[in-house]
Design a protein around this motif. Structure first.
Motif, PDB file in Angstrom:
ATOM      1  N   VAL A   1     -18.193  17.420  -9.323  1.00  0.00           N
ATOM      2  CA  VAL A   1     -17.590  17.462  -7.983  1.00  0.00           C
ATOM      3  C   VAL A   1     -16.074  17.551  -8.102  1.00  0.00           C
ATOM      4  O   VAL A   1     -15.424  18.331  -7.399  1.00  0.00           O
ATOM      5  N   GLY A   2     -15.487  16.750  -8.995  1.00  0.00           N
ATOM      6  CA  GLY A   2     -14.053  16.802  -9.203  1.00  0.00           C
ATOM      7  C   GLY A   2     -13.581  18.171  -9.643  1.00  0.00           C
ATOM      8  O   GLY A   2     -12.564  18.693  -9.148  1.00  0.00           O
ATOM      9  N   ASN A   3     -14.303  18.766 -10.562  1.00  0.00           N
ATOM     10  CA  ASN A   3     -13.992  20.122 -11.008  1.00  0.00           C
ATOM     11  C   ASN A   3     -14.008  21.085  -9.831  1.00  0.00           C
ATOM     12  O   ASN A   3     -13.090  21.890  -9.630  1.00  0.00           O
ATOM     13  N   GLN A   4     -15.045  20.991  -9.016  1.00  0.00           N
ATOM     14  CA  GLN A   4     -15.208  21.901  -7.880  1.00  0.00           C
ATOM     15  C   GLN A   4     -14.057  21.791  -6.892  1.00  0.00           C
ATOM     16  O   GLN A   4     -13.512  22.808  -6.431  1.00  0.00           O
ATOM     17  N   ILE A   5     -13.657  20.576  -6.551  1.00  0.00           N
ATOM     18  CA  ILE A   5     -12.641  20.448  -5.510  1.00  0.00           C
ATOM     19  C   ILE A   5     -11.235  20.801  -6.027  1.00  0.00           C
ATOM     20  O   ILE A   5     -10.398  21.276  -5.256  1.00  0.00           O
ATOM     21  N   VAL A   6     -10.981  20.607  -7.318  1.00  0.00           N
ATOM     22  CA  VAL A   6      -9.703  21.049  -7.879  1.00  0.00           C
ATOM     23  C   VAL A   6      -9.583  22.569  -7.778  1.00  0.00           C
ATOM     24  O   VAL A   6      -8.548  23.107  -7.355  1.00  0.00           O
TER      25      VAL A   6
ATOM     26  N   SER B   1      -7.229  22.225   1.823  1.00  0.00           N
ATOM     27  CA  SER B   1      -8.648  21.976   2.110  1.00  0.00           C
ATOM     28  C   SER B   1      -8.934  20.525   2.464  1.00  0.00           C
ATOM     29  O   SER B   1     -10.038  20.200   2.885  1.00  0.00           O
ATOM     30  N   GLY B   2      -7.963  19.635   2.301  1.00  0.00           N
ATOM     31  CA  GLY B   2      -8.146  18.250   2.701  1.00  0.00           C
ATOM     32  C   GLY B   2      -9.262  17.538   1.961  1.00  0.00           C
ATOM     33  O   GLY B   2     -10.016  16.771   2.553  1.00  0.00           O
ATOM     34  N   LEU B   3      -9.364  17.738   0.652  1.00  0.00           N
ATOM     35  CA  LEU B   3     -10.489  17.201  -0.106  1.00  0.00           C
ATOM     36  C   LEU B   3     -10.150  15.966  -0.935  1.00  0.00           C
ATOM     37  O   LEU B   3     -11.048  15.244  -1.363  1.00  0.00           O
ATOM     38  N   GLY B   4      -8.869  15.702  -1.159  1.00  0.00           N
ATOM     39  CA  GLY B   4      -8.486  14.695  -2.143  1.00  0.00           C
ATOM     40  C   GLY B   4      -8.934  13.287  -1.815  1.00  0.00           C
ATOM     41  O   GLY B   4      -9.709  12.670  -2.555  1.00  0.00           O
ATOM     42  N   ASN B   5      -8.451  12.729  -0.708  1.00  0.00           N
ATOM     43  CA  ASN B   5      -8.796  11.361  -0.355  1.00  0.00           C
ATOM     44  C   ASN B   5     -10.294  11.216  -0.141  1.00  0.00           C
ATOM     45  O   ASN B   5     -10.899  10.203  -0.503  1.00  0.00           O
ATOM     46  N   ASN B   6     -10.909  12.236   0.437  1.00  0.00           N
ATOM     47  CA  ASN B   6     -12.350  12.202   0.672  1.00  0.00           C
ATOM     48  C   ASN B   6     -13.128  12.083  -0.633  1.00  0.00           C
ATOM     49  O   ASN B   6     -14.112  11.331  -0.728  1.00  0.00           O
ATOM     50  N   THR B   7     -12.694  12.811  -1.638  1.00  0.00           N
ATOM     51  CA  THR B   7     -13.364  12.756  -2.930  1.00  0.00           C
ATOM     52  C   THR B   7     -13.101  11.419  -3.624  1.00  0.00           C
ATOM     53  O   THR B   7     -13.980  10.880  -4.311  1.00  0.00           O
TER      54      THR B   7
ATOM     55  N   MET C   1       0.832  -1.196   0.000  1.00  0.00           N
ATOM     56  CA  MET C   1       0.000   0.000   0.000  1.00  0.00           C
ATOM     57  C   MET C   1       0.876   1.260   0.000  1.00  0.00           C
ATOM     58  O   MET C   1       2.081   1.200  -0.202  1.00  0.00           O
ATOM     59  N   ALA C   2       0.239   2.409   0.258  1.00  0.00           N
ATOM     60  CA  ALA C   2       0.951   3.686   0.303  1.00  0.00           C
ATOM     61  C   ALA C   2       2.096   3.616   1.306  1.00  0.00           C
ATOM     62  O   ALA C   2       1.958   3.076   2.404  1.00  0.00           O
ATOM     63  N   ASP C   3       3.255   4.169   0.925  1.00  0.00           N
ATOM     64  CA  ASP C   3       4.427   4.131   1.801  1.00  0.00           C
ATOM     65  C   ASP C   3       4.796   5.509   2.341  1.00  0.00           C
ATOM     66  O   ASP C   3       5.874   5.711   2.881  1.00  0.00           O
ATOM     67  N   SER C   4       3.899   6.492   2.182  1.00  0.00           N
ATOM     68  CA  SER C   4       4.120   7.820   2.749  1.00  0.00           C
ATOM     69  C   SER C   4       2.784   8.368   3.227  1.00  0.00           C
ATOM     70  O   SER C   4       1.725   7.941   2.743  1.00  0.00           O
ATOM     71  N   PRO C   5       2.785   9.296   4.187  1.00  0.00           N
ATOM     72  CA  PRO C   5       1.532   9.733   4.818  1.00  0.00           C
ATOM     73  C   PRO C   5       0.489  10.311   3.864  1.00  0.00           C
ATOM     74  O   PRO C   5      -0.696  10.065   4.008  1.00  0.00           O
ATOM     75  N   ARG C   6       0.909  11.091   2.876  1.00  0.00           N
ATOM     76  CA  ARG C   6       0.007  11.630   1.859  1.00  0.00           C
ATOM     77  C   ARG C   6      -1.259  12.207   2.493  1.00  0.00           C
ATOM     78  O   ARG C   6      -1.200  13.030   3.383  1.00  0.00           O
ATOM     79  N   ALA C   7      -2.433  11.786   2.009  1.00  0.00           N
ATOM     80  CA  ALA C   7      -3.694  12.342   2.502  1.00  0.00           C
ATOM     81  C   ALA C   7      -3.923  11.937   3.957  1.00  0.00           C
ATOM     82  O   ALA C   7      -3.479  10.878   4.403  1.00  0.00           O
ATOM     83  N   HIS C   8      -4.685  12.769   4.676  1.00  0.00           N
ATOM     84  CA  HIS C   8      -4.923  12.453   6.084  1.00  0.00           C
ATOM     85  C   HIS C   8      -6.259  12.984   6.592  1.00  0.00           C
ATOM     86  O   HIS C   8      -6.983  12.277   7.287  1.00  0.00           O
ATOM     87  N   ILE C   9      -6.625  14.220   6.274  1.00  0.00           N
ATOM     88  CA  ILE C   9      -7.895  14.767   6.749  1.00  0.00           C
ATOM     89  C   ILE C   9      -9.040  13.919   6.198  1.00  0.00           C
ATOM     90  O   ILE C   9      -9.137  13.683   4.987  1.00  0.00           O
ATOM     91  N   THR C  10      -9.915  13.455   7.066  1.00  0.00           N
ATOM     92  CA  THR C  10     -11.050  12.623   6.658  1.00  0.00           C
ATOM     93  C   THR C  10     -12.327  13.291   7.135  1.00  0.00           C
ATOM     94  O   THR C  10     -12.572  13.386   8.346  1.00  0.00           O
ATOM     95  N   ASN C  11     -13.119  13.796   6.193  1.00  0.00           N
ATOM     96  CA  ASN C  11     -14.269  14.616   6.567  1.00  0.00           C
ATOM     97  C   ASN C  11     -15.504  13.768   6.842  1.00  0.00           C
ATOM     98  O   ASN C  11     -15.493  12.546   6.740  1.00  0.00           O
ATOM     99  N   GLN C  12     -16.584  14.456   7.181  1.00  0.00           N
ATOM    100  CA  GLN C  12     -17.791  13.755   7.603  1.00  0.00           C
ATOM    101  C   GLN C  12     -18.391  12.897   6.495  1.00  0.00           C
ATOM    102  O   GLN C  12     -18.854  11.780   6.743  1.00  0.00           O
ATOM    103  N   ARG C  13     -18.420  13.401   5.280  1.00  0.00           N
ATOM    104  CA  ARG C  13     -19.034  12.638   4.198  1.00  0.00           C
ATOM    105  C   ARG C  13     -18.241  11.363   3.916  1.00  0.00           C
ATOM    106  O   ARG C  13     -18.827  10.294   3.679  1.00  0.00           O
ATOM    107  N   ALA C  14     -16.907  11.445   3.944  1.00  0.00           N
ATOM    108  CA  ALA C  14     -16.109  10.237   3.751  1.00  0.00           C
ATOM    109  C   ALA C  14     -16.367   9.244   4.877  1.00  0.00           C
ATOM    110  O   ALA C  14     -16.468   8.031   4.646  1.00  0.00           O
ATOM    111  N   ASN C  15     -16.487   9.733   6.097  1.00  0.00           N
ATOM    112  CA  ASN C  15     -16.776   8.840   7.216  1.00  0.00           C
ATOM    113  C   ASN C  15     -18.168   8.227   7.093  1.00  0.00           C
ATOM    114  O   ASN C  15     -18.397   7.092   7.554  1.00  0.00           O
ATOM    115  N   GLU C  16     -19.107   8.941   6.484  1.00  0.00           N
ATOM    116  CA  GLU C  16     -20.417   8.349   6.217  1.00  0.00           C
ATOM    117  C   GLU C  16     -20.296   7.203   5.210  1.00  0.00           C
ATOM    118  O   GLU C  16     -20.993   6.182   5.327  1.00  0.00           O
TER     119      GLU C  16
END
Length: 612
Positions: free
Chosen positions: A359-364, A318-324, A39-54
């Motif tokens: 959605v992808g357009n918006q978060i970029v 904004s911490g949106l990448g992994n969540n999206t 799997m991933a070998d570096s921390p990269r994304a980390h913020i996990t928002n409410q929608r991703a947790n849903e």
């Protein structure tokens, strides 16, 4: 030609593994290939928002994620200091932890936020998918593919011995990251710019508890002349494993080529950011990454569908990448499952790109704008023309005189602007889908946003929005969310207390009327339809059922989709409850069965206001 798997997934990251888990939960075969050894070998994304947790809640892994994540309360203070050990300039409460925002976050979802790094998240997703039947091959790279009317034939290469072989699947998913070969081979249209700025990231071990434990913060911005280059113009100390592993980051001038990444160059800079030259620093790895601002406008071509970083490429602001990424996969997974099982025709999968590309357009755009929005804050700590602009700016900021007062007022205004990055609950939750799978209410007025759309969540029962969260209590006194009685790969009709008629109607004999084929529902047993009773026929207004429109929520996977009356059911409301098939065609008892629910007498315990 025989199919060796139903869905071939290229990439084992958050998008690929989430897709595999969603498919596995639906009983659909998938095979994941990854060119890496694990799997991933570096921390990269980390913020996990409410929608991703849903999404994780729906997939059944929320408790696993919480077990390995840094909890919400440790994410709170984002500081701006001269160094971690030095004097603090300003701080702000972020990620919904402040007194003025925490209530908004608690009302919006049964899930809070957490901070979990990719090397911890990816194995959870992958392991759960594998436990439920997904197969996998590491050290295997995608080479090319061909597709026809019935499936996809992909050529893969074993990186350990160079052997090439083919895999035949019904569908293929390109989840191979920001340098996606699958996207290139499909020729999907990409708009924007790649590598417009550069950043150095160093993961290091160092116990900095005495500088952080009393003011827990995942992000610490360091205002110093030694890390003042670039749009952000500050250094970063990001907690990976509080408070013993960190990432140090700063911008560099890409016009001068790659910077010196030797320990002799890196360690002194890290010590400047920490502000304590006596600390021992153990470097784990150093790398550079580039700021991208690019998005794919069409995610699919034929039987191949792409998602995640392959289709939206942007910085971590904004911490949106992994969540999206996980939301792309959640949207795609059930649609692939329905298509594989013959419950839906091609129009359902067409809705994936229609719903997720905007959605992808918006978060970029949002992530890149968040970087630009540091400019007003930087101006508060700089005096142009001074011998040392940053040092002079800090001195001015501390000045008790008029110049200092003006600088501090400007800093407050600059922090207000940063709310759109650090407390942007609306950006994370207010997604509205418009696609061939969503029919809007005829005659409904455009949605009116009562507060700032980017900052505040606005729950609604409008088709195309996710189901609003409200707490429900059953006859045994158990509290569950509306999200818990919907989703799970099934359709749900939410009705009033008279919803027993729906259960009765759903158990009626199957009709001999043949279902529509081609672009509609396919033959055979269809997806289960749940009936969840709802207090919409009480005299008082209920939170998820505005006046005059009660008992009409039809849900699938957390989305409000097309609504139609189910012909076998009796009316339980003046307006009548509604349901729909996978594509929103009139639901027939020939393709629907009803899963009995124990929630026959919900009592609503939330005071959420839901706008229709």
């Amino acid at each position: 030609m025989a199919y060796e798997t139903d869905v071939l997934i290229i990439g084992a990251g958050p998008t690929g593994s989430t897709t595999a888990l969603a498919l596995a939960n639906c009983g659909v075969r998938s095979h994941i290939v990854s060119r890496g050894n694990w799997m991933a070998d570096s921390p990269r994304a980390h913020i996990t928002n409410q929608r991703a947790n849903e999404v994780f809640r729906d997939l059944g892994i929320a408790e696993d994620v919480a077990r390995y994540a840094s909890p919400w309360e440790l994410m709170g203070d984002t500081t701006f200091t001269t160094s971690l050990a030095g004097s603090e300039l300003i701080r702000m409460r972020t990620w919904g932890t402040g007194d003025d925002r925490r209530g908004d976050y608690l009302r919006a979802s049964p899930c809070g936020m957490v901070d979990i790094i990719q090397p911890l998240l990816e194995p959870i997703l992958f392991q759960k998918a594998a436990e439920k039947g997904a197969t996998f091959a590491f050290n295997t790279e995608y080479v090319r593919h061909e597709q026809d009317a019935d499936g996809v034939t992909a050529t893969l290469r074993d990186r350990l011995n160079g052997r090439e072989y083919t895999v035949r699947a019904r569908y293929m998913v390109g989840a191979d990251g920001a340098r996606s070969i699958v996207v290139d081979h499909l020729g999907l249209p990409i708009e924007g710019q790649m590598a417009r700025a550069g950043t150095v990231y160093t993961v290091f071990n160092c116990d900095l508890t005495k500088y952080s434990k009393h003011r827990p913060s995942i992000l610490n911005w360091i205002v110093t002349p030694d890390a003042s280059f670039g749009e952000i113009g500050m250094g970063l100390l990001r907690a990976v494993h509080p408070w013993r592993q960190w990432i140090a980051g700063w911008g560099f001038d890409i016009s001068k080529g790659e910077p010196d990444l030797s320990p002799e160059a890196i360690i002194p800079k890290i010590k400047v950011l920490i502000g304590d030259p006596s600390v021992d620093i153990d470097i784990v790895r150093t790398s550079i990454w580039y700021v991208n601002q690019a998005y794919v406008t069409e995610y699919s071509k034929g039987r191949v569908h792409c998602g995640g970083d392959a289709v939206h490429r942007h910085p971590p602001s904004s911490g949106l990448g992994n969540n999206t990424c996980v939301q792309d996969a959640h949207n795609l997974g059930w649609k692939l499952a329905y298509s594989v099982k013959g419950w839906a025709g091609p129009k359902l999968l067409e809705s994936y790109s229609q719903e997720r590309a905007p959605v992808g357009n918006q978060i970029v755009l949002r992530a890149n704008q968040s970087r630009l929005d540091y400019a007003p804050l930087n101006a508060c700590f700089r005096v142009p023309g001074a011998e040392n602009p940053v040092a002079a700016g800090i001195a001015r900021f501390r000045d008790p005189g008029p110049d200092g007062v003006a600088a501090r007022k400007a800093a407050q205004a600059a922090l207000d602007l940063k709310q759109t990055e650090f407390n942007a609950q609306g950006t994370e939750m207010n997604q509205r889908y418009e696609s061939s799978a969503v029919i809007p209410d005829v005659g409904a007025k455009p949605e009116e946003w009562r507060r700032d759309r980017g900052l505040y969540n606005q729950p609604t029962s409008r088709p195309g929005a996710k189901i609003p969260h409200a707490w429900l209590v059953d006859r045994d006194g158990l509290r569950v969310s509306t999200l818990d009685v919907t989703g799970k790969g099934l359709f749900t009709v939410v009705t009033g207390l008279a919803g027993a008629a729906w259960k009765k109607g759903g158990s009626a004999p199957r009709s001999a009327v043949p279902p529509r084929r081609g672009d509609g529902l396919a033959g055979g047993a269809g997806p289960l339809l749940r009936v969840a009773a709802h207090p919409g026929d009480r005299g008082s207004r209920c939170s998820a059922c505005p006046p005059g429109r009660r008992g009409r929520l039809a849900r699938r996977g957390g989305d409000v989709r097309r609504e139609r009356s189910l012909r076998t059911a009796e009316r339980s409301h003046p307006d009548g409850p509604r349901s729909h098939g996978p594509l929103g065609y009139p639901a027939r008892e020939s393709v629907l069965s009803v899963e009995a629910q124990r929630y026959a007498a919900f009592r609503l315990t939330s005071t959420n206001e839901i706008q229709l």
